[in-house]
Scaffold this motif. Structure first.
Motif, PDB file in Angstrom:
ATOM      1  N   ILE A 108      66.990   9.375  51.025  1.00 13.10           N
ATOM      2  CA  ILE A 108      67.943   8.364  51.519  1.00 13.10           C
ATOM      3  C   ILE A 108      67.248   7.367  52.439  1.00 13.10           C
ATOM      4  CG2 ILE A 108      69.998   8.031  52.959  1.00 13.10           C
ATOM      5  CD1 ILE A 108      71.024  10.730  51.851  1.00 13.10           C
ATOM      6  N   VAL A 109      66.353   7.864  53.296  1.00 11.74           N
ATOM      7  CA  VAL A 109      65.599   6.960  54.178  1.00 11.74           C
ATOM      8  C   VAL A 109      64.765   5.984  53.356  1.00 11.74           C
ATOM      9  CG1 VAL A 109      63.773   6.842  55.931  1.00 11.74           C
ATOM     10  CG2 VAL A 109      65.554   8.590  56.103  1.00 11.74           C
ATOM     11  N   GLN A 110      64.141   6.465  52.289  1.00  8.21           N
ATOM     12  CA  GLN A 110      63.338   5.572  51.438  1.00  8.21           C
ATOM     13  C   GLN A 110      64.212   4.535  50.738  1.00  8.21           C
ATOM     14  OE1 GLN A 110      60.269   7.759  48.939  1.00  8.21           O
ATOM     15  NE2 GLN A 110      61.225   9.511  49.952  1.00  8.21           N
ATOM     16  N   MET A 111      65.334   4.971  50.219  1.00  8.03           N
ATOM     17  CA  MET A 111      66.192   4.067  49.451  1.00  8.03           C
ATOM     18  C   MET A 111      66.794   2.958  50.311  1.00  8.03           C
ATOM     19  SD  MET A 111      68.254   6.680  46.954  1.00  8.03           S
ATOM     20  CE  MET A 111      69.222   5.331  46.254  1.00  8.03           C
ATOM     21  N   THR A 112      66.995   3.234  51.578  1.00 11.04           N
ATOM     22  CA  THR A 112      67.612   2.234  52.464  1.00 11.04           C
ATOM     23  C   THR A 112      66.589   1.294  53.097  1.00 11.04           C
ATOM     24  OG1 THR A 112      67.571   3.866  54.269  1.00 11.04           O
ATOM     25  CG2 THR A 112      69.611   3.680  52.991  1.00 11.04           C
ATOM     26  N   SER A 113      65.312   1.462  52.749  1.00  6.32           N
ATOM     27  CA  SER A 113      64.282   0.544  53.245  1.00  6.32           C
ATOM     28  C   SER A 113      64.486  -0.831  52.602  1.00  6.32           C
ATOM     29  CB  SER A 113      62.882   1.065  52.884  1.00  6.32           C
ATOM     30  OG  SER A 113      62.685   2.371  53.374  1.00  6.32           O
ATOM     31  N   THR A 114      64.285  -1.871  53.391  1.00  9.16           N
ATOM     32  CA  THR A 114      64.448  -3.228  52.865  1.00  9.16           C
ATOM     33  C   THR A 114      63.139  -4.002  52.870  1.00  9.16           C
ATOM     34  OG1 THR A 114      65.169  -3.945  55.073  1.00  9.16           O
ATOM     35  CG2 THR A 114      66.900  -3.394  53.454  1.00  9.16           C
ATOM     36  N   HIS A 115      62.574  -4.242  54.066  1.00  9.29           N
ATOM     37  CA  HIS A 115      61.317  -4.985  54.138  1.00  9.29           C
ATOM     38  C   HIS A 115      60.298  -4.341  55.074  1.00  9.29           C
ATOM     39  CE1 HIS A 115      64.150  -8.045  52.604  1.00  9.29           C
ATOM     40  NE2 HIS A 115      63.090  -8.503  51.959  1.00  9.29           N
ATOM     41  N   VAL A 116      60.639  -3.187  55.634  1.00 12.49           N
ATOM     42  CA  VAL A 116      59.739  -2.507  56.573  1.00 12.49           C
ATOM     43  C   VAL A 116      59.060  -1.344  55.843  1.00 12.49           C
ATOM     44  CG1 VAL A 116      59.575  -1.295  58.778  1.00 12.49           C
ATOM     45  CG2 VAL A 116      61.240  -3.143  58.484  1.00 12.49           C
ATOM     46  N   TRP A 117      57.797  -1.523  55.512  1.00 16.33           N
ATOM     47  CA  TRP A 117      57.100  -0.493  54.743  1.00 16.33           C
ATOM     48  C   TRP A 117      56.970   0.811  55.516  1.00 16.33           C
ATOM     49  CZ3 TRP A 117      52.633   1.881  56.337  1.00 16.33           C
ATOM     50  CH2 TRP A 117      51.895   1.267  57.357  1.00 16.33           C
ATOM     51  N   GLN A 118      56.959   0.703  56.846  1.00 16.36           N
ATOM     52  CA  GLN A 118      56.849   1.924  57.658  1.00 16.36           C
ATOM     53  C   GLN A 118      58.052   2.840  57.447  1.00 16.36           C
ATOM     54  OE1 GLN A 118      56.339  -1.186  58.734  1.00 16.36           O
ATOM     55  NE2 GLN A 118      54.638  -1.313  60.207  1.00 16.36           N
ATOM     56  N   GLN A 119      59.254   2.259  57.249  1.00 16.15           N
ATOM     57  CA  GLN A 119      60.436   3.093  57.010  1.00 16.15           C
ATOM     58  C   GLN A 119      60.296   3.852  55.698  1.00 16.15           C
ATOM     59  OE1 GLN A 119      64.288   1.139  57.177  1.00 16.15           O
ATOM     60  NE2 GLN A 119      65.272   2.780  56.001  1.00 16.15           N
ATOM     61  N   PHE A 120      59.815   3.181  54.666  1.00 12.01           N
ATOM     62  CA  PHE A 120      59.611   3.855  53.384  1.00 12.01           C
ATOM     63  C   PHE A 120      58.601   4.994  53.535  1.00 12.01           C
ATOM     64  CE2 PHE A 120      57.826   4.534  49.185  1.00 12.01           C
ATOM     65  CZ  PHE A 120      58.941   4.485  48.362  1.00 12.01           C
ATOM     66  N   ALA A 121      57.528   4.732  54.280  1.00 12.30           N
ATOM     67  CA  ALA A 121      56.504   5.760  54.480  1.00 12.30           C
ATOM     68  C   ALA A 121      57.054   6.952  55.255  1.00 12.30           C
ATOM     69  CB  ALA A 121      55.302   5.157  55.209  1.00 12.30           C
ATOM     70  N   VAL A 122      57.888   6.676  56.274  1.00 14.08           N
ATOM     71  CA  VAL A 122      58.498   7.762  57.045  1.00 14.08           C
ATOM     72  C   VAL A 122      59.439   8.576  56.168  1.00 14.08           C
ATOM     73  CG1 VAL A 122      60.107   8.273  58.919  1.00 14.08           C
ATOM     74  CG2 VAL A 122      58.224   6.676  59.300  1.00 14.08           C
ATOM     75  N   GLY A 123      60.159   7.888  55.277  1.00 15.35           N
ATOM     76  CA  GLY A 123      61.030   8.605  54.341  1.00 15.35           C
ATOM     77  C   GLY A 123      60.234   9.546  53.466  1.00 15.35           C
ATOM     78  N   ARG A 124      59.065   9.119  53.030  1.00 13.64           N
ATOM     79  CA  ARG A 124      58.206  10.011  52.241  1.00 13.64           C
ATOM     80  C   ARG A 124      57.710  11.190  53.073  1.00 13.64           C
ATOM     81  NH1 ARG A 124      56.063   9.215  47.495  1.00 13.64           N
ATOM     82  NH2 ARG A 124      53.939   9.874  48.024  1.00 13.64           N
ATOM     83  N   PHE A 125      57.475  10.950  54.366  1.00 13.05           N
ATOM     84  CA  PHE A 125      57.078  12.043  55.255  1.00 13.05           C
ATOM     85  C   PHE A 125      58.196  13.089  55.358  1.00 13.05           C
ATOM     86  CE2 PHE A 125      57.327  13.916  59.512  1.00 13.05           C
ATOM     87  CZ  PHE A 125      56.099  14.540  59.599  1.00 13.05           C
TER      88      PHE A 125
END
Length: 529
Positions: A108-125
């Motif tokens: 869910i954290v990855q899917m809600t990422s918009t333009h901040v790549w760090q959020q996508f990376a944290v979602g993968r973590f």
């Protein structure tokens, strides 16, 4: 209800179903591994998270790409270490359900990422925390519940589902890339929730590990003599009705072996420190498990799975996504052969031969790419693809399933969860290092990187020959006896058999004959001595 009998042991639908459902943990692992290779090349993903000079000219820096790909591995490293206490505290099944919930949060954290790549990376973590814990719990649960005669096959379904997950991720990615805007990569990521729900809900309806039940019985309920729950659990997993759990000698034999082993081990502390004590070859097996898991990563398989699309783009292929599908299909199909190989030829020889085979093809891959520019010579590019496929063929039939089988069956009951966690954590540590540093190393030495992995495969073959004991065909308690037998060496372990048998073949033949014997107590006493 029994599906069939093998070597005198009933194999029921519960054995099959628990192996398949638990293996969804491997499917989640594989799906998350496979999806990122294609996602980082999707146009919308590049526009949102990469550095762009124009809308058609976007690229990730080596650091950013490495972090996006590898933070999953850091999460899995931490999750694998927490997997042991969670599995011991909640039980194997409910631990897996909890870990699926953690994975879904990360998605869910990855899917809600918009333009901040760090959020996508944290979602993968965060997703990695769940995947890592599952990678410690699932092989352990499968090994503890599977009949010893087909334990290799059933435990190997974990690796089979990893390969299936990778293949499905490639297939979904190639179909989703035509979806407009963020729907391309969000679809691929979001579908992962479905796999977690299948495992998280389905595993609740499976029986708990009989060895775990027995351990609880001895710790909490020994004074009341409640052994019936564990014996019924064994019977049900073998396809025998609960009402007949006490009528089959092989159920009583295995239950008695577990009972006496756990009774002995209840006097031994099972903390993390115990994993590093030399008595009973505990430290030996901890280091062996960590080494095998590290070397599985150092075979170089994830070099292709994480960066395959990028690698084959660099050899001049117009559509590297298709090559990824080919590699994924080879990996999946050949894992069926791996299930046969590990059951038919044991554990040691496949790992030794696999290490040599994989090394040879990596030498071909690296030499071809180094000698001639594959972009300008189509034939060299095709040779490199063939070499990669032949490497994957060997890996899928030996090191890929073999190491996960060994992690489930090498350790004693009392410290199994923690040793499995340490071993799996070693796997994820090298997974991270390879995922993060591959862009840097690839830029520096290009296809010569294959020589590094070729050398590591040869090292793996050497480690398997000199340190790995042959554990096929034995119960988990008998494996423990073999490792603690001072007269048994790794290179002679294929002939080892429990006391009362003249050879491993004699042991297997008598088990097939379904003849009762009363040597369990003597076996345990010899193991203690």
């Amino acid at each position: 209800m029994s599906f069939f009998s093998m070597r005198g042991i009933h194999v029921g639908w519960v054995s099959i179903m628990l192996a398949l459902i638990a293996s969804m943990g491997g499917f989640i692992f594989g799906y998350d591994t496979g999806q990122i290779s294609d996602i980082v090349l999707m146009k919308d993903f590049l526009l949102r998270f990469a550095t762009c000079t124009t809308p058609d000219n976007c690229a990730f820096s080596a650091v950013r790409e490495g972090l996006i790909v590898s933070l999953l591995s850091i999460g899995t490293l931490v999750g694998a270490l927490f997997g042991a206490p969670v599995a011991d505290w909640l039980g194997r099944r409910y631990a897996m359900t909890t870990e699926c919930g953690v994975f879904i949060i990360g998605v869910i954290v990855q899917m809600t990422s918009t333009h901040v790549w760090q959020q996508f990376a944290v979602g993968r973590f965060i997703s990695g925390l769940g995947v890592g814990a599952l990678s410690a719990a699932v092989p352990m649960y499968q090994a503890e519940t599977a009949p010893p005669q087909i334990r290799g096959t059933l435990t190997a379904t974990y690796q089979l589902f990893i390969t299936f997950g990778i293949l499905v991720a490639y297939g979904i990615s190639i179909g989703a890339r035509s979806i407009g805007q963020s729907g391309s990569w969000r679809t691929v990521v979001g579908i992962g929730i479905l796999w977690a729900l299948i495992l998280g809900i389905g595993i609740v309806f499976m029986p708990e590990s009989p060895r775990k039940v027995l351990l609880h019985c001895f710790i909490w309920l020994a004074a009341h003599g409640r052994m019936d729950e564990a014996q019924v659990s064994l019977a049900v997993s073998r396809g025998i009705p609960a009402s007949e759990a006490y009528k089959h000698h092989f159920i009583r034999h295995e239950a008695d072996g577990i009972k006496e082993n756990v009774e002995y081990e209840k006097h031994v502390k099972g903390g993390w420190v115990e994993c590093f004590k030399p008595k009973g070859k505990i430290l030996y097996r901890t280091l062996l498990g960590m080494s095998l898991q590290s070397l599985q990563q150092l075979t170089g398989a994830n070099y292709f799975f994480y960066y395959g699309a990028t690698i084959f783009s660099s050899v001049g292929l117009s559509d590297p996504f298709v090559t990824q599908i080919i590699l994924g299909a080879v990996n999946f199909v050949c894992t069926f052969g791996g299930m046969y190989v590990m059951e038919r030829f044991g554990r040691r020889m496949p790992l030794i031969c696999g290490g040599v085979w994989q090394s040879a093809w990596l030498f071909v891959f690296a030499s071809a790419g180094t000698a001639v520019d594959p972009v300008t010579h189509a034939g060299i590019g095709k040779l490199m693809i063939v070499a990669a496929c032949m490497f994957i063929l060997g890996y899928a039939m030996t090191w890929a399933p073999g190491v996960w089988i060994l992690i489930g069956e090498t350790f004693p009951t009392r410290t199994r969860a923690k040793q499995a966690s340490l071993s799996t954590a070693a796997n994820w540590l090298w997974n991270f290092l390879i995922a993060f540093f591959t862009p840097f190393i690839g830029n520096a030495i290009s296809f010569k990187y294959g020589y590094v992995f070729a050398g590591c495969n040869l090292l793996g073959a050497v480690v398997a020959y000199f340190f790995l004991y042959e554990s096929s065909g034995l119960t988990l308690e008998e494996v423990n006896m073999m490792y603690t037998d001072p007269n048994c060496k790794p290179w002679t372990s294929r002939q080892w058999a429990p006391p009362g048998y003249s050879s491993r073949r004699d042991f297997i033949e008598k088990e097939r004959s379904d003849e009762p014997n009363n040597i369990t107590g003597a076996m345990i006493e010899d193991a203690r001595a």
